[in-house]
Design an enzyme around this catalytic site. Structure first.
Site, short mmCIF file in Angstrom:
data_model
loop_
_atom_site.label_atom_id
_atom_site.label_comp_id
_atom_site.label_asym_id
_atom_site.label_seq_id
_atom_site.Cartn_x
_atom_site.Cartn_y
_atom_site.Cartn_z
N SER A 1 1.99 12.88 39.08
CA SER A 1 0.95 13.91 38.95
C SER A 1 0.07 13.75 37.72
O SER A 1 0.18 12.80 36.98
CB SER A 1 1.56 15.30 38.94
OG SER A 1 2.26 15.50 37.73
N TYR B 1 -1.76 14.77 42.28
CA TYR B 1 -1.82 16.22 42.41
C TYR B 1 -1.69 16.86 41.03
O TYR B 1 -1.24 16.23 40.08
CB TYR B 1 -0.74 16.74 43.36
CG TYR B 1 0.66 16.46 42.87
CD1 TYR B 1 1.36 17.41 42.11
CD2 TYR B 1 1.29 15.25 43.12
CE1 TYR B 1 2.63 17.14 41.63
CE2 TYR B 1 2.55 14.97 42.66
CZ TYR B 1 3.22 15.93 41.91
OH TYR B 1 4.48 15.66 41.43
#
Length: 127
Positions: free
Chosen positions: A25, A58
């Site tokens: 991430s 993300y």
């Protein structure tokens, strides 16, 4: 028909950390996320202005006001601390919604504080 449109953009973010051993991430200061209407776990595209790399990952929200921009896991291989990146989120809109959609765009200073909010992005915009 749905069209994929830019929904939010963080321009000129400076990478503060690259953590290869984290699960994955990008960690982003949550105050910045709020300004561009990005959410935890939302998919983003990251463009590295220093080396041209483009990656997707993300979001994990970071401490508000910290200025943190940390690429984690495999994404850390594409940046170095100090690199300048652009972070973009996208949304799907109907053709009618797309005609009036206005993405949220912020420009950051070298400490990753919001320097400017752009009402629109015109052709040949330079900063």
């Amino acid at each position: 028909m749905f069209r994929t449109m830019m929904n939010g953009k963080i321009h000129r973010a400076t990478v503060t950390e690259a953590n290869l051993n984290y699960v994955g991430s990008i960690t982003i200061d949550s105050a910045i996320l709020e300004a561009v209407d990005m959410l935890p776990n939302e998919k983003v595209q990251i463009v590295n202005n220093n080396n041209g790399a483009r990656i997707e990952t993300y979001i994990i929200p970071g401490e508000p006001g910290s200025g943190v921009i940390c690429l984690n896991g495999a994404a850390a291989r594409h940046v170095q601390v100090g690199d300048v990146v652009i972070i973009m989120s996208y949304g799907m809109f109907t053709s009618e919604e797309a005609k009036t959609h206005e993405p949220k765009i912020v420009v950051l200073d070298e400490k990753n504080h919001i320097e400017m909010i752009l009402p629109e992005e015109k052709a040949h915009t330079t900063l």
